[in-house]
Design an enzyme around this catalytic site. Structure first.
Site, short mmCIF file in Angstrom:
data_model
loop_
_atom_site.label_atom_id
_atom_site.label_comp_id
_atom_site.label_asym_id
_atom_site.label_seq_id
_atom_site.Cartn_x
_atom_site.Cartn_y
_atom_site.Cartn_z
N CYS C 160 14.96 -6.87 15.22
CA CYS C 160 14.69 -5.93 14.13
C CYS C 160 13.26 -5.95 13.63
O CYS C 160 12.90 -5.21 12.71
CB CYS C 160 15.65 -6.21 12.99
N HIS C 293 12.10 -5.63 3.76
CA HIS C 293 13.02 -5.47 4.89
C HIS C 293 14.38 -5.07 4.30
O HIS C 293 14.99 -4.12 4.76
CB HIS C 293 13.10 -6.79 5.67
N HIS C 328 19.77 0.65 8.75
CA HIS C 328 18.88 -0.27 9.44
C HIS C 328 18.73 0.22 10.88
O HIS C 328 19.67 0.19 11.66
CB HIS C 328 19.47 -1.68 9.39
#
Lengths: 351, 85, 398
Positions: C160, C293, C328
């Site tokens: 990620c 994040h 996400h």
């Protein structure tokens, strides 16, 4: 700008013995598929960690630790890996589970291990290395991408010691698919590196690591002068590309003593290697994929060999492509491409 | 109950790839996590799936596992009380 | 940093829009892109919400005007879409006129096709042409071909945090004079593989994700692609181009704590931010906005929050997670958030952290929850991934 030295190497390959000791007594002949000869991993990897690891992770940890040991580096400043296909065994395992169980009763372990950065992060986890950590996944020049980054790090003083390597593992189902589309040779095809007559490659797997540093040691292998990667090159432009690369390093074609080519016994895409052969006709040329077999990061095996040749100043007959022997090697150039794509050049110098 | 405990130990060794461990090595009251068997949070998720697949027990919150997965005894008791298959 | 790296173009496709403008409008109008999964079947369709782009592969192929026999996976399609936009936005006409590179990133690569045809591949010859599309590098080569680029092409996959590393590498290559300009970003399509993977980790929310909320239940997966064009200062001076913002700092570190979870105190995150400050020459007090994040998993937000509290001490600037809008988007996350960060600088605006209700008990960090106008000079953007990969980027107005 700081110079970059190779101070340690480590490898797990399809050969039983240490090729980098120039020990060729027990070389196995290639077949269409060639699995790695695994050393015992238990001594190096704690039982609690090893129980979840696929082959690629174990190979990566083993090869990288040996490179670090030789270079006498405990914890490197950065860990940079390359892999063409990543942790294929766990990807396949998880995907099969999804399909076979219709998205039920799935467990996380193989998913966690399926990400491309698993090897690089497991090495970091085991060493407790909190530094820069990158994974390149750019097909057949994934390793050279990693090497290019590592070199840049040292030149720009971002790091002093770096672990850099390439890892790829065979996974059974993908193997079948790659055979189906003739990327891999079929069982009955001839494997002839000198005059390839069948399409596809003899396939393999392995992990090949370098420990590089800004510090030159008495037992350093070689200096890394430059690394070049490009997505595609027309054959007619290959000469120009090589010349431009060498010019940027202020040397000319005639100064290259040894050319290391990634010949892979595939009758397709062989013309790139033939063109390179012509450019360096009067030079010593070596090949190595008859020892490593072909996979996305097999070229790392070639770079390790190039470094070893510079250190030992010796070329065993088993590696020679032409009959030009060499007295002294100062510059070695490695060239690789795969299926006409993902080209790379790596220039090493005696140090 | 004793049979269930034995079965559970075998399953745990199997799904968690505890290669060097035998059924006899796991005592009923040894902690599974931390100092005992040394399992971690990923193993906890594996155990949640084991509960579902083998015994038809669904745990939706990983935190529930903390009390259930203390040791073989607590786990076996929870299974005996709640199993649907 | 020795030289400044200019951002001269951006392209994006996400669940909140197919262009930079659409994405910005959605952000300031609080239009979220979280919905039910429609493009493919999954057993979990009723239990999860996703940030899905409501264009089918066929529609994307049509928009990109690809030939019928193309072998673009959805990851490659989204990537080509965003990369082309970025190149056009930067006013690049001859892409090979200077030393130009492409650095893409992806976590799933061509998994969307592989999972669709896995067993059929062996029996159905008409599908054989897609087999080679699985590998991650294949999507980058296709994007490079689509924008006509011959040169340095690279692909990064650090879960990620991937796209942050693509931006970082691009900036470093320009800094060191290896490239004159480089197109950097990431692309990831939604797939059964990732949906089920995150499901096994029990970190998927069954409702809208709530970053930094005490009752957060996990993340929503999304899909997206975004690319930015980075150019050297010399290039910008030569062409007299408008600079959107600068990449002024970057840091990469590894948490070396656990395969998937972040450490309690967010050591890796802390180190990444610390390094970014070092390369930028800025101090924590210079940051006007943090695009966190903020995945809304219990673990990430706690760990990231602690790292932020530690680094910024008592002066934590306005911060928000934009994941309630887009979900996400894994390897693309840092790329779309880089676009959002640049837009924040250009428009002097910060975005709300939607769905926030209850402050976390562990610390007193409260995200910004409204669209807020203020002078923005420096934005810090965090991205973390499996394997302890932590990356921080800093973007600046001047």
């Amino acid at each position: 700008m700081k110079a970059v030295y190779i101070n340690g190497i480590g490898s797990v390959s399809i050969q039983d013995q240490d090729i980098f000791d120039f020990n060729f007594e027990l070389i196995s002949d290639l077949s269409d598929v060639n699995y790695a000869k695994h050393p015992s991993y238990k001594e190096m990897i704690p039982a609690a960690m090893i129980r979840r690891m696929a082959q690629g992770v174990k190979m990566g940890i083993y090869a990288s630790q040996n490179a670090l040991n030789e270079a006498e580096i405990e914890i490197p400043d950065a860990i940079i890996t390359g892999t063409g296909m990543g942790c294929l065994q766990d990807s396949e395992k998880f995907l099969r589970a999804i399909i076979d169980n219709e998205e039920e009763f799935l467990t996380p372990t193989s998913f966690i291990q399926s990400t491309h950065n698993t090897v690089g992060s497991q090495i970091a986890l085991r060493l407790g290395c909190k530094g820069y950590n990158f994974t390149y996944v750019n097909g057949a020049n994934s390793f050279e991408n990693a090497l290019n980054d590592a070199k840049l790090q040292i030149e720009n003083d971002e790091a002093n010691s770096i672990l850099v390597g390439g890892i790829d593992e065979i996974s059974d189902y993908t193997l079948k698919l790659l055979k189906k589309i003739d990327v891999i040779k079929n069982e009955n095809s001839s494997i002839d590196f000198k005059n390839p007559t069948s399409i596809g490659v003899p396939f393999g797997e392995g992990a090949n690591f370098l420990a590089i540093s800004s510090e030159k040691k008495s037992n350093s292998y070689a200096e890394i002068c430059d690394v070049f990667v490009q997505n595609k090159i027309e054959i007619s432009d290959l000469k120009q590309t090589v010349s431009t690369f060498l010019e940027a390093n202020k040397i000319d074609l005639s100064q290259i003593d040894v050319l290391v080519v990634g010949r892979n016994a595939d009758s397709n895409f062989n013309e790139y290697y033939t063109e390179m052969e012509t450019l360096f006709e009067d030079k010593t040329q070596i090949y190595y994929k008859h020892l490593s077999a072909e996979f996305d990061t097999a070229s790392a095996f070639g770079v390790l060999l190039a470094a070893t040749i510079l250190k030992k100043q010796e070329i065993p007959n088993e590696l020679l492509w032409n009959n030009k022997s060499m007295s002294q090697a100062n510059y070695v150039l490695c060239y690789n491409q795969y299926r006409g794509k993902d080209h790379s050049l790596v220039l090493l110098r005696n140090c | 109950m004793e049979n269930l405990k034995e079965e559970l130990k075998g399953k745990i060794i199997e799904v968690l790839n505890l290669e060097d461990i035998n059924i006899e090595d796991i005592k009923d009251t040894d902690p599974l996590f931390g100092d005992g068997l040394g399992l971690d949070s990923i193993d906890a998720l594996e155990l949640i799936v084991l509960m579902d697949k083998q015994y038809g027990i669904k745990l939706s919150d990983p935190k529930e596992g903390k009390t259930i997965f203390q040791n073989i005894e607590t786990m076996a008791k929870y299974i005996a009380d709640n199993r649907t298959k | 940093m020795s030289k400044k790296v200019a951002i001269t173009g951006m392209g994006i496709i996400s669940s909140i829009g197919n262009s930079v403008e659409e994405n910005f409008n959605a952000l300031i109008q609080k239009q979220i892109g979280i919905s039910r999964l429609e493009n493919f079947a999954s057993k979990h369709v009723d239990e999860i919400k996703v940030g899905e782009i409501k264009l089918t592969n066929e529609q994307l192929i049509e928009q990109l005007q690809l030939p019928e026999n193309n072998t673009f996976t959805r990851t490659a399609l989204l990537g080509a879409f965003a990369a082309k936009q970025a190149v056009v936005n930067a006013g690049i006409t001859d892409i090979n006129a200077f030393k130009t590179g492409l650095i893409s990133s992806t976590s799933v690569g061509g998994m969307d096709f592989t999972e669709k045809h896995f067993y059929e591949y062996l029996t159905d010859d008409s599908l054989s042409k897609y087999i080679n599309s699985h590998d991650a590098g294949d999507s980058s080569n296709k994007i490079a071909d689509y924008i006509g680029l011959t040169g340095f092409v690279s692909t990064i996959s650090t879960a990620c945090s991937s796209a942050a590393n693509a931006v970082m590498l691009g900036a470093r290559l320009i800094n060191s004079g290896k490239l004159d300009r480089v197109i950097v970003g990431g692309t990831d399509a939604l797939s059964k593989f990732t949906i089920n993977g995150f499901k096994t980790l029990m970190i998927l929310s069954d409702t809208y994700n709530q970053p930094f909320d005490d009752n957060r239940k996990g993340l929503n997966l999304g899909e997206a692609a975004a690319f930015l064009v980075l150019e050297s200062e010399e290039m910008v001076q030569q062409s007299n181009k408008k600079v959107l913002a600068f990449v002024s700092g970057f840091g990469n570190a590894n948490d070396a704590f656990h395969q998937t979870a972040s450490s309690e105190n967010g050591e890796g995150a802390f180190l990444a931010m610390q390094k970014a400050f070092k390369t930028s020459g800025l101090e924590p007090k210079d940051i006007d906005y943090i695009n966190v994040h903020g995945t809304a998993t219990p673990n990430n937000d706690l760990s990231e929050g602690r790292a932020i509290a530690r680094l910024f001490e008592n002066q934590v600037p306005d911060f928000s997670s934009t994941k309630p809008y887009t979900g996400h988007t894994l390897a693309a996350a840092a790329a779309i958030e880089a676009v959002f960060s640049v837009l924040a600088i250009q428009n002097n605006i910060i975005y709300p952290n939607l769905n926030f209700e209850t402050p976390m008990q562990e610390f007193d960090l409260i995200p910004n929850i409204e669209v807020k106008s203020k002078e923005i000079n420096h934005v810090l953007s965090n991205s973390f991934g499996f394997g302890g990969n932590c990356s921080t980027l800093i973007f600046s107005k001047n």
